[in-house]
Motif scaffolding. Structure first.
Motif, PDB file in Angstrom:
ATOM      1  N   TYR A 143      47.817  47.194  41.777  1.00 24.00           N
ATOM      2  CA  TYR A 143      48.696  46.208  41.162  1.00 24.00           C
ATOM      3  C   TYR A 143      49.185  46.725  39.812  1.00 24.00           C
ATOM      4  N   ASP A 144      50.430  46.409  39.460  1.00 25.60           N
ATOM      5  CA  ASP A 144      50.993  46.806  38.172  1.00 25.60           C
ATOM      6  C   ASP A 144      50.659  45.737  37.128  1.00 25.60           C
ATOM      7  N   TYR A 145      49.731  46.053  36.232  1.00 24.92           N
ATOM      8  CA  TYR A 145      49.267  45.089  35.233  1.00 24.92           C
ATOM      9  C   TYR A 145      49.961  45.247  33.883  1.00 24.92           C
ATOM     10  N   THR A 204      56.884  34.116  27.637  1.00 24.79           N
ATOM     11  CA  THR A 204      57.942  35.048  28.031  1.00 24.79           C
ATOM     12  C   THR A 204      58.547  34.710  29.391  1.00 24.79           C
ATOM     13  N   GLU A 205      57.875  33.823  30.146  1.00 21.58           N
ATOM     14  CA  GLU A 205      58.282  33.422  31.491  1.00 21.58           C
ATOM     15  C   GLU A 205      58.188  34.571  32.493  1.00 21.58           C
ATOM     16  N   GLN A 206      57.400  35.577  32.183  1.00 21.89           N
ATOM     17  CA  GLN A 206      57.175  36.688  33.102  1.00 21.89           C
ATOM     18  C   GLN A 206      56.021  36.370  34.053  1.00 21.89           C
ATOM     19  N   THR A 207      56.114  36.905  35.272  1.00 20.56           N
ATOM     20  CA  THR A 207      54.991  36.833  36.199  1.00 20.56           C
ATOM     21  C   THR A 207      53.978  37.904  35.815  1.00 20.56           C
ATOM     22  N   LEU A 208      52.780  37.468  35.452  1.00 17.93           N
ATOM     23  CA  LEU A 208      51.746  38.408  35.023  1.00 17.93           C
ATOM     24  C   LEU A 208      50.930  38.939  36.190  1.00 17.93           C
ATOM     25  N   GLY A 247      42.858  41.918  41.490  1.00 23.30           N
ATOM     26  CA  GLY A 247      42.649  40.543  41.075  1.00 23.30           C
ATOM     27  C   GLY A 247      43.070  40.319  39.636  1.00 23.30           C
ATOM     28  N   ILE A 248      42.768  39.132  39.112  1.00 22.10           N
ATOM     29  CA  ILE A 248      43.119  38.856  37.725  1.00 22.10           C
ATOM     30  C   ILE A 248      42.259  39.698  36.790  1.00 22.10           C
ATOM     31  N   LEU A 249      42.716  39.864  35.565  1.00 22.67           N
ATOM     32  CA  LEU A 249      41.976  40.638  34.573  1.00 22.67           C
ATOM     33  C   LEU A 249      40.999  39.743  33.817  1.00 22.67           C
ATOM     34  N   TYR A 250      40.017  40.362  33.195  1.00 25.45           N
ATOM     35  CA  TYR A 250      39.086  39.610  32.374  1.00 25.45           C
ATOM     36  C   TYR A 250      39.800  39.044  31.153  1.00 25.45           C
ATOM     37  N   PRO A 264      32.625  39.285  28.148  1.00 23.26           N
ATOM     38  CA  PRO A 264      32.124  40.530  27.558  1.00 23.26           C
ATOM     39  C   PRO A 264      32.754  41.767  28.175  1.00 23.26           C
ATOM     40  N   ASN A 265      33.406  41.596  29.318  1.00 24.96           N
ATOM     41  CA  ASN A 265      34.076  42.722  29.989  1.00 24.96           C
ATOM     42  C   ASN A 265      35.543  42.861  29.593  1.00 24.96           C
ATOM     43  N   TYR A 266      35.988  42.047  28.644  1.00 26.77           N
ATOM     44  CA  TYR A 266      37.383  42.088  28.228  1.00 26.77           C
ATOM     45  C   TYR A 266      37.752  43.462  27.689  1.00 26.77           C
ATOM     46  N   MET A 267      38.878  43.991  28.202  1.00 30.98           N
ATOM     47  CA  MET A 267      39.403  45.292  27.795  1.00 30.98           C
ATOM     48  C   MET A 267      38.471  46.448  28.145  1.00 30.98           C
ATOM     49  N   THR A 268      37.569  46.222  29.096  1.00 32.81           N
ATOM     50  CA  THR A 268      36.671  47.294  29.550  1.00 32.81           C
ATOM     51  C   THR A 268      37.272  47.986  30.767  1.00 32.81           C
ATOM     52  N   ASP A 269      37.317  49.314  30.724  1.00 34.35           N
ATOM     53  CA  ASP A 269      37.833  50.105  31.846  1.00 34.35           C
ATOM     54  C   ASP A 269      39.217  49.623  32.275  1.00 34.35           C
ATOM     55  N   GLY A 270      40.137  49.560  31.313  1.00 35.28           N
ATOM     56  CA  GLY A 270      41.493  49.120  31.639  1.00 35.28           C
ATOM     57  C   GLY A 270      41.601  47.633  31.813  1.00 35.28           C
ATOM     58  N   ASN A 271      40.527  46.885  31.459  1.00 35.17           N
ATOM     59  CA  ASN A 271      40.527  45.431  31.568  1.00 35.17           C
ATOM     60  C   ASN A 271      40.674  44.957  33.007  1.00 35.17           C
ATOM     61  N   THR A 272      40.133  45.746  33.956  1.00 36.70           N
ATOM     62  CA  THR A 272      40.218  45.335  35.351  1.00 36.70           C
ATOM     63  C   THR A 272      38.870  45.060  35.960  1.00 36.70           C
ATOM     64  N   ARG A 273      37.843  45.760  35.576  1.00 46.83           N
ATOM     65  CA  ARG A 273      36.534  45.528  36.144  1.00 46.83           C
ATOM     66  C   ARG A 273      35.476  46.133  35.230  1.00 46.83           C
ATOM     67  N   PRO A 274      34.203  45.693  35.368  1.00 42.48           N
ATOM     68  CA  PRO A 274      33.186  46.222  34.476  1.00 42.48           C
ATOM     69  C   PRO A 274      32.879  47.677  34.750  1.00 42.48           C
TER      70      PRO A 274
END
Length: 224
Positions: free
Chosen positions: A28-30, A144-148, A206-209, A214-224
């Motif tokens: 997915y393009d995040y 911004t009305e963008q689809t995240l 899936g959605i990002l943290y 505590p996993n926020y912004m970890t490993d690209g903010n995608t998974r622990p």
């Protein structure tokens, strides 16, 4: 009773199962998601495209937990519902039609989550009976009305069932499962599994943290 229609259908079922396992999931393009970094999410009552009138409230009752555990502040669904009703909006279709700017003005959320329930309830087929829930979701930035992000998930009560016992055994088992699941609203706990698969962070595509995790912004903010 003749078994020939059933036997003729078996190769088609097998081919469908084989083809479903061959698809390759694209990353997915995040980009927009990571630029937005939402911290609060407004969940709108789901649109119900299934014939079961319980679908909207059932799914809605499950979605807050995986989002909160993923690190987001989620506006209380009862408060959101009441706010809409006080403004004359009583069904999900009307609520989904409210402009993004209006939602931002009223609730002050960073993003809104739009959910559509595609399947909900118990069905009976020739050799299977199951309760299945399928839901789609879109996370929209209210600034911004963008689809995240967007995604879909399915869960079924038939997952992991044994297929032993022969064709007659499968038919009997299907009938028993239909009776049990129809009388116990088996779709409601299945909706919880679907919601978790759809909205729990750390899953592929899936959605990002969120910032409360505590996993926020970890490993690209995608998974622990």
């Amino acid at each position: 009773m003749t078994w020939s229609p059933i036997l003729k259908a078996m190769p088609l079922v097998a081919a469908a199962l084989l083809s479903s396992g061959c698809a390759t999931q694209q990353p997915y393009d995040y980009t927009a998601y990571k630029e937005s970094r939402p911290s609060s999410i407004l969940v709108l009552p789901p649109l119900n495209m299934s014939p079961d009138v319980l679908a909207t409230n059932s799914v809605l009752s499950h979605v807050t937990l995986p989002l909160a555990e993923s690190g987001y502040y989620v506006f209380p669904v009862t408060l959101v519902n009441e706010t809409f009703k006080q403004n004359g909006l009583v069904n999900p279709a009307e609520m989904h039609d409210v402009t993004l700017q209006k939602l931002r003005d009223i609730f002050g959320a960073d993003a809104a989550l739009y959910i559509t329930v595609r399947q909900y309830g118990t069905t009976y087929a020739i050799i299977s009976s199951e309760s299945r829930v399928t839901a789609e979701a879109r996370l929209i930035d209210l600034r911004t009305e963008q689809t995240l992000w967007s995604g879909t998930a399915t869960a079924s009560s038939a997952e992991g069932r044994s297929s032993s016992g022969g064709l007659v055994g499968l038919l009997v088992s299907a009938l028993v499962h239909q009776i049990v699941e129809s009388t116990t609203n088996r779709a409601h706990p299945i909706a919880g599994i679907t919601s978790n698969r759809l909205l729990a962070a750390g899953r592929p595509n899936g959605i990002l943290y969120g910032p409360r995790s505590p996993n926020y912004m970890t490993d690209g903010n995608t998974r622990p």
